[in-house]
Design a protein around this motif. Structure first.
Motif, PDB file in Angstrom:
ATOM      1  N   ASP A   1      33.302  41.450  35.692  1.00 50.38           N
ATOM      2  CA  ASP A   1      34.505  41.084  34.932  1.00 50.38           C
ATOM      3  C   ASP A   1      35.724  41.014  35.855  1.00 50.38           C
ATOM      4  O   ASP A   1      36.551  40.093  35.746  1.00 50.38           O
ATOM      5  CB  ASP A   1      34.753  42.096  33.819  1.00 50.38           C
ATOM      6  CG  ASP A   1      33.764  41.976  32.678  1.00 50.38           C
ATOM      7  OD1 ASP A   1      33.069  40.937  32.594  1.00 50.38           O
ATOM      8  OD2 ASP A   1      33.683  42.917  31.859  1.00 50.38           O
ATOM      9  N   LEU A   2      35.839  41.989  36.756  1.00 48.67           N
ATOM     10  CA  LEU A   2      36.965  41.998  37.684  1.00 48.67           C
ATOM     11  C   LEU A   2      36.894  40.817  38.640  1.00 48.67           C
ATOM     12  O   LEU A   2      37.917  40.181  38.948  1.00 48.67           O
ATOM     13  CB  LEU A   2      36.985  43.310  38.474  1.00 48.67           C
ATOM     14  CG  LEU A   2      37.353  44.569  37.674  1.00 48.67           C
ATOM     15  CD1 LEU A   2      37.042  45.818  38.480  1.00 48.67           C
ATOM     16  CD2 LEU A   2      38.823  44.537  37.279  1.00 48.67           C
ATOM     17  N   ARG A   3      35.709  40.501  39.104  1.00 51.35           N
ATOM     18  CA  ARG A   3      35.522  39.354  39.986  1.00 51.35           C
ATOM     19  C   ARG A   3      35.923  38.065  39.276  1.00 51.35           C
ATOM     20  O   ARG A   3      36.626  37.219  39.844  1.00 51.35           O
ATOM     21  CB  ARG A   3      34.065  39.293  40.446  1.00 51.35           C
ATOM     22  CG  ARG A   3      33.629  37.988  41.107  1.00 51.35           C
ATOM     23  CD  ARG A   3      34.320  37.736  42.414  1.00 51.35           C
ATOM     24  NE  ARG A   3      33.977  36.437  42.941  1.00 51.35           N
ATOM     25  CZ  ARG A   3      34.663  35.789  43.867  1.00 51.35           C
ATOM     26  NH1 ARG A   3      35.747  36.321  44.387  1.00 51.35           N
ATOM     27  NH2 ARG A   3      34.283  34.604  44.292  1.00 51.35           N
TER      28      ARG A   3
ATOM     29  N   GLY B   1      39.092  37.299  41.300  1.00 54.99           N
ATOM     30  CA  GLY B   1      38.563  36.604  42.466  1.00 54.99           C
ATOM     31  C   GLY B   1      38.610  37.425  43.733  1.00 54.99           C
ATOM     32  O   GLY B   1      38.288  38.616  43.751  1.00 54.99           O
ATOM     33  N   ASP B   2      39.045  36.800  44.816  1.00 59.09           N
ATOM     34  CA  ASP B   2      38.970  37.410  46.141  1.00 59.09           C
ATOM     35  C   ASP B   2      40.052  38.448  46.406  1.00 59.09           C
ATOM     36  O   ASP B   2      40.108  38.994  47.515  1.00 59.09           O
ATOM     37  CB  ASP B   2      39.050  36.325  47.219  1.00 59.09           C
ATOM     38  CG  ASP B   2      37.778  35.496  47.299  1.00 59.09           C
ATOM     39  OD1 ASP B   2      36.739  35.991  46.820  1.00 59.09           O
ATOM     40  OD2 ASP B   2      37.828  34.378  47.830  1.00 59.09           O
ATOM     41  N   ARG B   3      40.898  38.729  45.411  1.00 59.90           N
ATOM     42  CA  ARG B   3      41.863  39.818  45.623  1.00 59.90           C
ATOM     43  C   ARG B   3      41.177  41.184  45.571  1.00 59.90           C
ATOM     44  O   ARG B   3      41.774  42.192  45.928  1.00 59.90           O
ATOM     45  CB  ARG B   3      43.003  39.737  44.607  1.00 59.90           C
ATOM     46  CG  ARG B   3      44.001  38.647  44.989  1.00 59.90           C
ATOM     47  CD  ARG B   3      45.345  38.782  44.340  1.00 59.90           C
ATOM     48  NE  ARG B   3      45.295  38.405  42.938  1.00 59.90           N
ATOM     49  CZ  ARG B   3      45.527  39.224  41.925  1.00 59.90           C
ATOM     50  NH1 ARG B   3      45.805  40.492  42.150  1.00 59.90           N
ATOM     51  NH2 ARG B   3      45.485  38.786  40.679  1.00 59.90           N
TER      52      ARG B   3
ATOM     53  N   LEU C   1      26.121  42.059  45.708  1.00 59.58           N
ATOM     54  CA  LEU C   1      27.522  41.657  45.861  1.00 59.58           C
ATOM     55  C   LEU C   1      27.628  40.253  46.440  1.00 59.58           C
ATOM     56  O   LEU C   1      28.446  39.434  45.991  1.00 59.58           O
ATOM     57  CB  LEU C   1      28.250  42.651  46.772  1.00 59.58           C
ATOM     58  CG  LEU C   1      28.470  44.056  46.198  1.00 59.58           C
ATOM     59  CD1 LEU C   1      28.859  45.022  47.316  1.00 59.58           C
ATOM     60  CD2 LEU C   1      29.538  44.041  45.112  1.00 59.58           C
ATOM     61  N   SER C   2      26.790  39.966  47.425  1.00 59.19           N
ATOM     62  CA  SER C   2      26.795  38.646  48.044  1.00 59.19           C
ATOM     63  C   SER C   2      26.408  37.562  47.043  1.00 59.19           C
ATOM     64  O   SER C   2      27.065  36.511  46.958  1.00 59.19           O
ATOM     65  CB  SER C   2      25.836  38.640  49.237  1.00 59.19           C
ATOM     66  OG  SER C   2      25.738  37.362  49.812  1.00 59.19           O
TER      67      SER C   2
END
Length: 342
Positions: free
Chosen positions: A160-162, A166-168, A202-203
């Motif tokens: 959900d956070l991703r 995003g990349d933050r 994660l990748s």
């Protein structure tokens, strides 16, 4: 209970540290020269009477949060002695981190990034809420993890956070060595495979990834270590550039009892380094001590237990200069050139 000293011992060379705890690990047979006990005693001058280097605070750009010292594993050499039993630093609550962020905003600090370390941060059930708070304020977030079961217990929240930020959000995975045998020697049998499973997950889901290893682990030089990590990442399709010193951070060994030079005011010119480049010039860490009513602020992520590096109860109080009066200041930051964040 056997407690493991935070410093890195040479391989196969058992020793007893000053607190009487046995440390057995390492990969070189010779013992390092022991620290002269007259060093690092006075915050203002060195053992030779020279003015000790001091780092002025230039503004809070990175705030570190220690989520608690509990961890799902016990490493042989953990600088903070994290384990399933060590709760010397208690779980910090989301509302306590929010109060720190509110204070940083009220002070007008140049805060850019909040890093979460432990222990294993994902053991703190408030971590997803803390990350959402940080990211929702427009800041970057960095989490240091072993990428094992505690992280995977929060898989849905992480996704959900991703999706939202995003990349933050960057996840930095601790992988002490690119070979399973040496990593497991340090962190326990089977930990390499479990960490790689988390790193692969994660990748696959597109998270921003960094990896942290140990610079001289196994006796290899840095170039050889980076080649080994590069081959591992390529084999698993992990998008981490092993040549990038931020994407793959190789930290120097930390042995607070090994001999190291004291850093004087003259060293800045001799080494051609600026005190502004030191981590403590722009970073502080918030910790919650076991039994304490409120968090406190320390100057350095590496020294959460040393009272000399506790700099205030608030971020405003913690803006004072830091005297480089500890072996880690020399080994890790000044001579080792390491930093915990970007």
């Amino acid at each position: 209970m056997l407690r493991i000293w935070a410093s890195a011992c040479p391989p196969a060379w058992p020793r007893i540290n000053r607190t009487g705890h046995r440390c057995v690990t390492g990969l070189v047979p010779a013992a390092p020269k022991r620290l002269d006990p007259s060093k690092f005693q006075d915050p203002d001058v060195t053992s030779k009477g020279e003015r000790r280097a001091v780092v002025a605070f230039t503004g809070l750009r990175t705030l570190w949060v220690n989520t608690g010292t509990l961890c799902n594993i016990t490493c042989r050499n953990c600088y903070i002695e994290s384990s399933p039993r060590n709760d010397a630093l208690a779980f910090i609550a989301a509302k306590e981190v929010a109060a720190c962020l509110d204070e940083a905003a009220a002070l007008g600090t140049p805060l850019e990034e909040v890093g979460f370390t432990g222990g294993e941060p994902f053991l703190n059930r408030d971590l997803p809420a803390m990350l959402r708070d940080v990211l929702g304020r427009g800041l970057r977030a960095l989490v240091l993890t072993n990428a094992m079961k505690p992280m995977m217990n929060h898989a849905a929240a992480l996704l959900d956070l991703r999706a939202a930020f995003g990349d933050r959000l960057t996840i930095r995975v601790s992988l002490d060595h690119h070979e399973a045998a040496l990593h497991d020697l340090e962190r326990g049998e089977g930990t390499f495979d479990r960490t790689m499973e988390g790193l692969d997950w994660l990748s696959r889901h597109g998270f921003g990834l960094h990896v942290a290893g140990r610079a001289a682990f196994g006796g290899a030089d840095e170039a050889e270590m980076r080649r080994g990590y590069a081959a591992l990442f390529a084999a698993h399709g992990i998008p981490v550039d092993a040549a990038d010193p931020v994407a793959l951070m190789l930290f120097p060994e930390m042995d607070a009892e090994a001999d190291v030079p004291e850093i004087t005011e003259a060293c800045w010119g001799i080494l051609r380094k600026s005190p502004d480049s030191m981590m403590c010039a722009s970073a502080r860490m918030v910790v919650k001590r076991r039994g304490a009513a409120a968090p406190t602020v320390v100057a350095c992520t590496l020294l959460p237990y040393d009272p000399a590096f506790e700099v205030g109860a608030t971020l405003a109080e913690a803006s004072r200069p830091v005297s480089l009066n500890h072996p880690h200041c020399a080994t890790f930051c000044v001579l080792g050139g390491a930093a915990c964040s970007r």
